[in-house]
Design an enzyme around this catalytic site. Sequence first.
Site, PDB file in Angstrom:
ATOM      1  N   THR A  14       4.632   5.480  -2.760  1.00  0.00           N
ATOM      2  CA  THR A  14       3.471   5.150  -1.919  1.00  0.00           C
ATOM      3  C   THR A  14       2.424   6.248  -1.919  1.00  0.00           C
ATOM      4  O   THR A  14       1.228   5.975  -1.920  1.00  0.00           O
ATOM      5  CB  THR A  14       3.953   4.910  -0.467  1.00  0.00           C
ATOM      6  OG1 THR A  14       4.801   3.782  -0.477  1.00  0.00           O
ATOM      7  CG2 THR A  14       2.805   4.666   0.492  1.00  0.00           C
ATOM      8  N   SER A  56       9.738   3.719  -6.241  1.00  0.00           N
ATOM      9  CA  SER A  56      11.087   4.305  -6.339  1.00  0.00           C
ATOM     10  C   SER A  56      12.188   3.245  -6.265  1.00  0.00           C
ATOM     11  O   SER A  56      13.356   3.548  -6.489  1.00  0.00           O
ATOM     12  CB  SER A  56      11.300   5.406  -5.305  1.00  0.00           C
ATOM     13  OG  SER A  56      11.542   4.881  -4.035  1.00  0.00           O
ATOM     14  N   THR A  87       9.493   6.863  -1.044  1.00  0.00           N
ATOM     15  CA  THR A  87      10.440   7.188   0.026  1.00  0.00           C
ATOM     16  C   THR A  87      11.702   6.314  -0.017  1.00  0.00           C
ATOM     17  O   THR A  87      12.748   6.714   0.501  1.00  0.00           O
ATOM     18  CB  THR A  87       9.796   7.022   1.419  1.00  0.00           C
ATOM     19  OG1 THR A  87       9.377   5.666   1.577  1.00  0.00           O
ATOM     20  CG2 THR A  87       8.618   7.947   1.604  1.00  0.00           C
ATOM     21  N   ASP A  88      11.607   5.136  -0.632  1.00  0.00           N
ATOM     22  CA  ASP A  88      12.728   4.181  -0.526  1.00  0.00           C
ATOM     23  C   ASP A  88      14.039   4.730  -1.080  1.00  0.00           C
ATOM     24  O   ASP A  88      15.105   4.488  -0.505  1.00  0.00           O
ATOM     25  CB  ASP A  88      12.369   2.857  -1.220  1.00  0.00           C
ATOM     26  CG  ASP A  88      11.291   2.100  -0.464  1.00  0.00           C
ATOM     27  OD1 ASP A  88      11.041   2.433   0.706  1.00  0.00           O
ATOM     28  OD2 ASP A  88      10.702   1.176  -1.046  1.00  0.00           O
TER      29      ASP A  88
END
Length: 336
Positions: A14, A56, A87-88
């Site tokens: 992101t 990710s 971040t995932d």
Amino acid sequence: MCKRKILMIATGGTIACRRSEAGLTPVLSGQELMEYVPDSRNFCQVQGLQAFNIDSTNMQPKHWLEISRLIKEHYEEYDGFVVCHGTDTLAYTAAALSYLIQNSKKPIVLTGAQKPIDMEVTDAKTNLLDSLRFASCERTYGVNIVFDGKVIAGTRGKKERTKSYNAFSSINFPVIAIIQEEQILFYLDDKDRVRGDVKFYSCLNPNVGLLKLVPSADASLLDYMAGRYDGVVIEAFGVGGLPTYETGDFRDAISKWTAHGKTVVMATQVTNEGSNMSVYEVGKNIKKEFGLLEAYDMTLEAAITKLMWILARTKEPEIIRELFYQTINRDILWKS
Ligand code: ASP
């Protein structure tokens, strides 16, 4: 003052996204990301390196190996490393890098953001600037996550919020430091513990699966997984155990796994406080009978990636056990 040299490895996520018809897509390069944090020039010199530019969700073990390879290739040239990441699956990458790069006196920081860096309201600039600051500090070392003002050991991070800025928590371990108003406040300041040279590993065994129990769990899933995987982590309920239905299916499935020399790690699906299979009859007997390993206070991300690292090195049950319970980058405190 001589400024610290930092290599910023951009991988997408992101933080690097722009809006498009198809939804948020990572397109900004590492160089473009750096243009949003001009203040970093006050304390470090940054070189950008674009490893890939992906969401990710698409991150796989081969990408972890590539990030590690890039760090190894440039290790001597820089004082610290910052990896910008979606971040995932950031917690998985941070854990994987903790096993692939051990004993590093230089800091390797993973960061990302909940909002793209080109938005007016975003956490991206703070996270990137904090990460560069942490990677530029002489007192820092090893693999850590820097996010929303918190520094979390690379094996202890978990994404617990899908939208808020405080997306990551440190599970079963205190945060290493907090970063506030350009200051790093250390809770753990123990760089002098690192002795010897950095050690890079270049192999992972991706054949590690996860089975999360639900009250209707079917043991034949484990039989199916045995044809595909060398190791499995079973996320049980509470402190841990396996169903002892009248059919005895789970016991049979586990006995087949261990008879074939495959590794079974018992973990809990409860995020905090970890497992302890020896508490209940449903856990104690089967653990003892088949010598199952247990994740105890480790995160799922650490247990999965540690098993991938171990199973790339050995098939010997006793060595697997020894390595699994060896503390690496603060990943496990409980001992069996
Ligand atoms: N889907 C994005 C990713 O993990 C989410 C993020 O970066 O926050 O790449």
